[in-house]
Design a protein around this motif. Structure first.
Motif, PDB file in Angstrom:
ATOM      1  N   HIS A  49      11.483  -0.206 -10.432  1.00 22.75           N
ATOM      2  CA  HIS A  49      10.728   0.684 -11.332  1.00 22.75           C
ATOM      3  C   HIS A  49       9.494  -0.038 -11.883  1.00 22.75           C
ATOM      4  O   HIS A  49       8.415   0.550 -11.982  1.00 22.75           O
ATOM      5  N   ASP A  50       9.677  -1.296 -12.230  1.00 17.75           N
ATOM      6  CA  ASP A  50       8.573  -2.102 -12.755  1.00 17.75           C
ATOM      7  C   ASP A  50       7.447  -2.194 -11.725  1.00 17.75           C
ATOM      8  O   ASP A  50       6.278  -1.970 -12.045  1.00 17.75           O
ATOM      9  N   GLN A  54       6.562   2.086 -13.444  1.00 16.33           N
ATOM     10  CA  GLN A  54       7.398   2.897 -14.326  1.00 16.33           C
ATOM     11  C   GLN A  54       8.070   1.975 -15.346  1.00 16.33           C
ATOM     12  O   GLN A  54       9.279   1.759 -15.334  1.00 16.33           O
ATOM     13  N   GLU A  55       7.244   1.442 -16.244  1.00 21.02           N
ATOM     14  CA  GLU A  55       7.702   0.361 -17.113  1.00 21.02           C
ATOM     15  C   GLU A  55       8.714   0.797 -18.167  1.00 21.02           C
ATOM     16  O   GLU A  55       9.594   0.020 -18.531  1.00 21.02           O
ATOM     17  N   GLN A  56       8.613   2.017 -18.668  1.00 24.88           N
ATOM     18  CA  GLN A  56       9.589   2.468 -19.663  1.00 24.88           C
ATOM     19  C   GLN A  56      10.985   2.538 -19.035  1.00 24.88           C
ATOM     20  O   GLN A  56      11.955   2.057 -19.624  1.00 24.88           O
ATOM     21  N   ALA A  57      11.080   3.109 -17.846  1.00 27.92           N
ATOM     22  CA  ALA A  57      12.366   3.158 -17.145  1.00 27.92           C
ATOM     23  C   ALA A  57      12.856   1.746 -16.835  1.00 27.92           C
ATOM     24  O   ALA A  57      14.049   1.443 -16.984  1.00 27.92           O
TER      25      ALA A  57
END
Length: 170
Positions: A49-50, A54-57
């Motif tokens: 994800h990073d 998609q940093e929040q996930a």
């Protein structure tokens, strides 16, 4: 957890296209859905994800991986990536605290020191950031030319950290 699952994780990550993480995320989601509490699965899914931006996930999954008792070098990598993600999300105080705890846990990890310095810089602690990097140089750069100057490098590193400590106290 079976070795086959970890081998599949390794295969997927080796084959990933960092510019198009959708196929990797889809494949990792299947594994995650089958093993939602496995620390390594959580960590690798977070990292994907990073990489996909998609940093929040990623942050949520990193926290879950750490809570699931991630161990050893994978734990060190997770702490580094989580701290970096927190920085990118603007959660600088959390990132600084995480890096401090990670450095206590892994005091010889140069990578943690470097990414901690990036966070310190982002938080406006520019002297401490440079001091941290000077410590990395003094501790990890093996150069005959630098050897005689390492005490001075360490002294300058301490001086710089003290400058930021004085500014935050005042």
């Amino acid at each position: 957890m079976t070795d086959a699952v970890y081998a599949e994780l390794d295969r997927l990550l080796a084959a990933r296209d960092r510019d198009d993480m959708a196929p990797t995320l889809a494949a990792l989601k299947v594994i995650h859905d089958e093993h939602p509490t496995d620390a390594r699965v959580l960590y690798e899914y977070a990292g994907a994800h990073d990489t996909a931006g998609q940093e929040q996930a990623a942050a949520e999954l990193y926290a879950q991986a750490l809570a699931a008792d991630l161990e050893g070098d994978v734990r060190r990598r997770c702490l580094l990536q989580y701290g970096s993600t927190l920085r990118n999300l603007g959660r600088l105080d959390e990132s600084i605290a995480l890096f401090a705890a990670a450095r206590d846990e892994f005091p010889d990890a140069a990578s943690l020191a470097v990414f901690e310095a990036i966070t310190l810089h982002a938080a406006g602690h520019v002297h401490a950031a440079l001091g941290s990097l000077l410590d990395v140089i003094a501790s990890y750069v093996d150069s005959p030319e630098l050897e005689r100057y390492k005490p001075a490098i360490r002294g300058n590193a301490a001086y710089l950290r003290d400058l930021d400590a004085g500014e935050s106290a005042g």
